[in-house]
Design an enzyme around this catalytic site. Structure first.
Site, PDB file in Angstrom:
ATOM      1  N   CYS A 130       0.812  -1.225   0.000  1.00  0.00           N
ATOM      2  CA  CYS A 130       0.000   0.000   0.000  1.00  0.00           C
ATOM      3  C   CYS A 130       0.851   1.285   0.000  1.00  0.00           C
ATOM      4  O   CYS A 130       0.561   2.235  -0.731  1.00  0.00           O
ATOM      5  CB  CYS A 130      -0.963  -0.004   1.179  1.00  0.00           C
ATOM      6  SG  CYS A 130      -0.279  -0.693   2.690  1.00  0.00           S
ATOM      7  N   HIS A 243      -3.187   6.300   4.425  1.00  0.00           N
ATOM      8  CA  HIS A 243      -1.754   6.387   4.711  1.00  0.00           C
ATOM      9  C   HIS A 243      -1.242   7.766   4.261  1.00  0.00           C
ATOM     10  O   HIS A 243      -1.617   8.254   3.188  1.00  0.00           O
ATOM     11  CB  HIS A 243      -0.973   5.344   3.905  1.00  0.00           C
ATOM     12  CG  HIS A 243      -1.110   3.934   4.395  1.00  0.00           C
ATOM     13  ND1 HIS A 243      -1.881   3.558   5.470  1.00  0.00           N
ATOM     14  CD2 HIS A 243      -0.539   2.790   3.927  1.00  0.00           C
ATOM     15  CE1 HIS A 243      -1.775   2.251   5.642  1.00  0.00           C
ATOM     16  NE2 HIS A 243      -0.984   1.768   4.722  1.00  0.00           N
TER      17      HIS A 243
HETATM   18  N1  NAP Z   1      -5.027  -3.519   4.113  1.00  0.00           N
HETATM   19  C1  NAP Z   1      -4.202  -2.967   3.239  1.00  0.00           C
HETATM   20  O1  NAP Z   1      -4.014  -1.727   3.185  1.00  0.00           O
HETATM   21  C2  NAP Z   1      -3.479  -3.825   2.283  1.00  0.00           C
HETATM   22  C3  NAP Z   1      -2.778  -3.213   1.271  1.00  0.00           C
HETATM   23  C4  NAP Z   1      -2.096  -3.979   0.353  1.00  0.00           C
HETATM   24  C5  NAP Z   1      -2.135  -5.356   0.477  1.00  0.00           C
HETATM   25  N2  NAP Z   1      -2.825  -5.943   1.481  1.00  0.00           N
HETATM   26  C6  NAP Z   1      -2.841  -7.412   1.552  1.00  0.00           C
HETATM   27  O2  NAP Z   1      -4.156  -7.898   1.279  1.00  0.00           O
HETATM   28  C7  NAP Z   1      -4.358  -9.108   2.000  1.00  0.00           C
HETATM   29  C8  NAP Z   1      -5.635  -9.003   2.835  1.00  0.00           C
HETATM   30  O3  NAP Z   1      -5.538  -7.918   3.736  1.00  0.00           O
HETATM   31  P1  NAP Z   1      -6.797  -7.396   4.574  1.00  0.00           P
HETATM   32  O4  NAP Z   1      -6.347  -6.122   5.139  1.00  0.00           O
HETATM   33  O5  NAP Z   1      -8.047  -7.455   3.784  1.00  0.00           O
HETATM   34  O6  NAP Z   1      -6.884  -8.535   5.731  1.00  0.00           O
HETATM   35  P2  NAP Z   1      -8.136  -8.925   6.643  1.00  0.00           P
HETATM   36  O7  NAP Z   1      -9.075  -7.786   6.808  1.00  0.00           O
HETATM   37  O8  NAP Z   1      -7.550  -9.552   7.859  1.00  0.00           O
HETATM   38  O9  NAP Z   1      -8.903 -10.070   5.785  1.00  0.00           O
HETATM   39  C9  NAP Z   1      -8.286 -11.285   5.472  1.00  0.00           C
HETATM   40  C10 NAP Z   1      -9.172 -12.069   4.509  1.00  0.00           C
HETATM   41  O10 NAP Z   1      -8.492 -13.261   4.099  1.00  0.00           O
HETATM   42  C11 NAP Z   1      -9.313 -14.388   4.381  1.00  0.00           C
HETATM   43  N3  NAP Z   1      -8.458 -15.535   4.723  1.00  0.00           N
HETATM   44  C12 NAP Z   1      -7.441 -15.566   5.610  1.00  0.00           C
HETATM   45  N4  NAP Z   1      -6.906 -16.818   5.651  1.00  0.00           N
HETATM   46  C13 NAP Z   1      -7.617 -17.568   4.763  1.00  0.00           C
HETATM   47  C14 NAP Z   1      -7.556 -18.938   4.351  1.00  0.00           C
HETATM   48  N5  NAP Z   1      -6.658 -19.793   4.849  1.00  0.00           N
HETATM   49  N6  NAP Z   1      -8.447 -19.362   3.433  1.00  0.00           N
HETATM   50  C15 NAP Z   1      -9.355 -18.526   2.916  1.00  0.00           C
HETATM   51  N7  NAP Z   1      -9.477 -17.216   3.258  1.00  0.00           N
HETATM   52  C16 NAP Z   1      -8.594 -16.749   4.176  1.00  0.00           C
HETATM   53  C17 NAP Z   1     -10.168 -13.957   5.539  1.00  0.00           C
HETATM   54  O11 NAP Z   1     -11.308 -14.791   5.625  1.00  0.00           O
HETATM   55  P3  NAP Z   1     -12.051 -15.027   7.050  1.00  0.00           P
HETATM   56  O12 NAP Z   1     -12.863 -13.789   7.307  1.00  0.00           O
HETATM   57  O13 NAP Z   1     -12.880 -16.243   6.757  1.00  0.00           O
HETATM   58  O14 NAP Z   1     -10.982 -15.251   8.066  1.00  0.00           O
HETATM   59  C18 NAP Z   1     -10.501 -12.524   5.128  1.00  0.00           C
HETATM   60  O15 NAP Z   1     -11.512 -12.524   4.146  1.00  0.00           O
HETATM   61  C19 NAP Z   1      -3.080  -9.327   2.793  1.00  0.00           C
HETATM   62  O16 NAP Z   1      -2.220 -10.134   2.029  1.00  0.00           O
HETATM   63  C20 NAP Z   1      -2.482  -7.954   2.903  1.00  0.00           C
HETATM   64  O17 NAP Z   1      -1.089  -7.995   3.069  1.00  0.00           O
HETATM   65  C21 NAP Z   1      -3.508  -5.216   2.371  1.00  0.00           C
END
Ligand code: NAP
Length: 340
Positions: A130, A243
Site C-alpha cells: 500500500c 496512509h
Molecule cells: N489492508 C491494506 O491496506 C493492504 C494493502 C495492500 C495489500 N494488502 C494485503 O491484502 C491481503 C488481505 O488484507 P486485509 O487487510 O483485507 O486482511 P483482513 O481484513 O484480515 O482479511 C483477510 C481475509 O483473508 C481471508 N483468509 C485468511 N486466511 C484464509 C484462508 N486460509 N483461506 C481462505 N481465506 C482466508 C479472511 O477470511 P475469514 O474472514 O474467513 O478469516 C478474510 O476474508 C493481505 O495479504 C495484505 O497484506 C492489504
C-alpha cells in the site's frame, strides 16, 4: 459478454473494498463468486445492490473463471493462487508472495500498465504494498521530467493496513483508555497503538530496517526504475484508514516547485491540493473512499541543488490495495482478455 470474477478474502478489509470498487467502476461482471475461509461460510457481503454468500476457498473450483482478485495473506495465497492459475484463471494478488518474482509483473497502472502483458508466465499479477502504490504514482511523472536519483520517505500508516485485527485493536484500546475497567494489551502490534506511534511495521531485517521499509525500496525499483535509490522509515499511527507519506526527492535535473505542481496536476490518479494557508492540504480522514492520491505541501528542498519535498496521502484500502487490483483487472481486460 463480461467476465467471471472471483474475490478471495471477500470478508476482509481489502476484499470488501474490491467488491465496492468493482460495482462503483461498473467492471463488466457476468458472474461473481465471493470466497473466504471455512469459518466464514455463508457470511453475507455486499456487491452493489446485491447481497452475496461467501463460499469456502478450500473447495472452490476455479475452472472456467477469468479473473481472481486475491486478498488473503501470503500463507493462504501460497496454497491457492497456483491452483487458480493452473485452472486458467488469472490471479491478481494483494499479498507480498509474488511481488519480487521476476516471472510475475508488479503493476501500478498509472506507472507501468504494459507490464501486465507479462502475466502469462505464471498467470499471476502482483499488486504492490500500500505505501509503495501511492508513492510511485507521484514519483513517476516527476521521474519522467527530471530523473529522480534518491528518495527519502517517512510513512504514517493507518491500522487498516494490517487488516481487521489492527482496526479492532485500535478501537478496543482507545475505548479502554476512557474506560480502564478492561485492559487491552498489545496483540497485533508490538506496543500500544492507541494515542501512540510505532516505528516498526513487519519484521526486522539484518541491516536494522524493517521488511515494510525494504518493500518500499524493492518495489519502487521494480515498478519505476531500478536506478532510483530509496530510503524509508515506516511508522504505524492511530488512524483507521488512509496512509500519509512525507517524501523528499533528489533529481538529476533541476525541477522548480511550480513546475512540479503543474506536472502532478496533469498526472493520472493524482489530485493536487496545495494552498499555503490553514487547511490547504489533505489529511488521511479526507481521502477515505476516494480513488485519488492527494499531493500537498510541494516545496523546494533548499539544502540540496535539485531537491523537492511533498506530502502524499491516499486511501490505503483503495489505491493501496483494492482499487489498484481492479485497475489491473481493467488493463488485463482491455489489453489481453478483451471481453465486456
Ligand atoms: N489492508 C491494506 O491496506 C493492504 C494493502 C495492500 C495489500 N494488502 C494485503 O491484502 C491481503 C488481505 O488484507 P486485509 O487487510 O483485507 O486482511 P483482513 O481484513 O484480515 O482479511 C483477510 C481475509 O483473508 C481471508 N483468509 C485468511 N486466511 C484464509 C484462508 N486460509 N483461506 C481462505 N481465506 C482466508 C479472511 O477470511 P475469514 O474472514 O474467513 O478469516 C478474510 O476474508 C493481505 O495479504 C495484505 O497484506 C492489504
Amino acid at each position: 459478454m463480461g467476465y467471471k470474477v472471483v474475490v478471495a478474502g471477500a470478508t476482509g478489509n481489502v476484499g470488501r473494498e474490491m467488491l465496492n470498487i468493482l460495482a462503483e467502476r461498473e467492471f463488466p461482471v457476468d458472474e461473481i463468486a465471493v470466497l473466504a475461509s471455512r469459518r466464514s461460510l455463508g457470511t453475507e457481503v455486499s456487491f452493489g445492490d446485491k447481497t452475496l454468500k461467501t463460499q469456502d476457498l478450500a473447495t472452490f473450483d476455479f475452472t472456467g473463471w477469468d479473473i481472481a482478485l486475491f486478498a488473503i495473506g501470503s500463507d493462504a495465497t501460497k496454497e491457492y493462487a497456483p491452483k487458480a492459475a493452473a485452472a486458467g484463471c488469472v490471479v491478481i494478488d494483494n499479498s507480498s508472495l509474488y511481488r519480487y518474482d521476476p516471472d510475475v509483473p508488479l503493476v501500478v497502472p498509472e506507472v507501468n500498465a504494459d507490464a501486465v502483458l507479462g502475466y502469462a508466465k505464471k498467470n499471476i499479477i502482483a499488486n504492490p504494498n500500500c505505501s509503495t502504490a501511492q508513492m510511485v504514482v507521484a514519483l513517476k511523472p516527476l521521474h519522467d521530467r527530471a530523473k529522480i536519483k534518491r528518495v527519502v520517505v517517512s510513512t504514517y500508516q493507518s491500522v487498516s493496513g494490517s487488516g481487521k485485527e489492527g482496526m479492532d485493536e485500535l478501537w478496543d484500546q482507545t475505548k479502554a483508555v476512557y474506560n480502564p475497567v478492561t485492559e487491552v494489551p498489545p496483540k497485533k502490534y508490538p506496543k500500544q497503538i492507541a494515542f501512540n506511534v510505532i516505528p516498526h511495521i513487519d519484521v526486522f531485517m539484518e541491516d536494522g530496517s524493517t521488511k515494510e521499509e525494504w518493500k518500499m525500496v524493492a518495489e519502487t525499483k521494480k515498478i519505476v526504475d531500478p536506478s532510483i535509490k530509496v530510503t524509508a522509515t515506516c511508522v504505524r499511527v492511530p488512524v483507521f484508514v488512509g496512509h500519509a507519506e512525507s517524501i523528499n526527492i533528489e533529481t538529476e535535473d533541476f525541477l522548480d516547485e511550480d513546475e512540479a505542481r503543474d506536472i502532478l496536476r496533469e498526472a493520472p490518479g493524482i489530485m493536487v491540493v496545495d494552498k499555503r494557508e490553514d487547511g490547504g492540504y489533505v489529511t488521511p480522514v479526507e481521502c477515505v473512499g476516494d480513488f485519488a492520491t492527494f499531493i500537498s505541501r510541494i516545496r523546494q528542498d533548499s539544502t540540496i541543488d535539485n531537491g523537492l519535498n511533498f506530502w502524499c496521502v491516499s486511501d490505503n484500502l483503495r489505491k493501496g490495495a483494492a482499487l489498484n487490483a481492479v485497475q489491473i483487472a481493467e488493463v488485463l481486460g482491455q489489453k489481453v482478455l478483451k471481453k465486456g
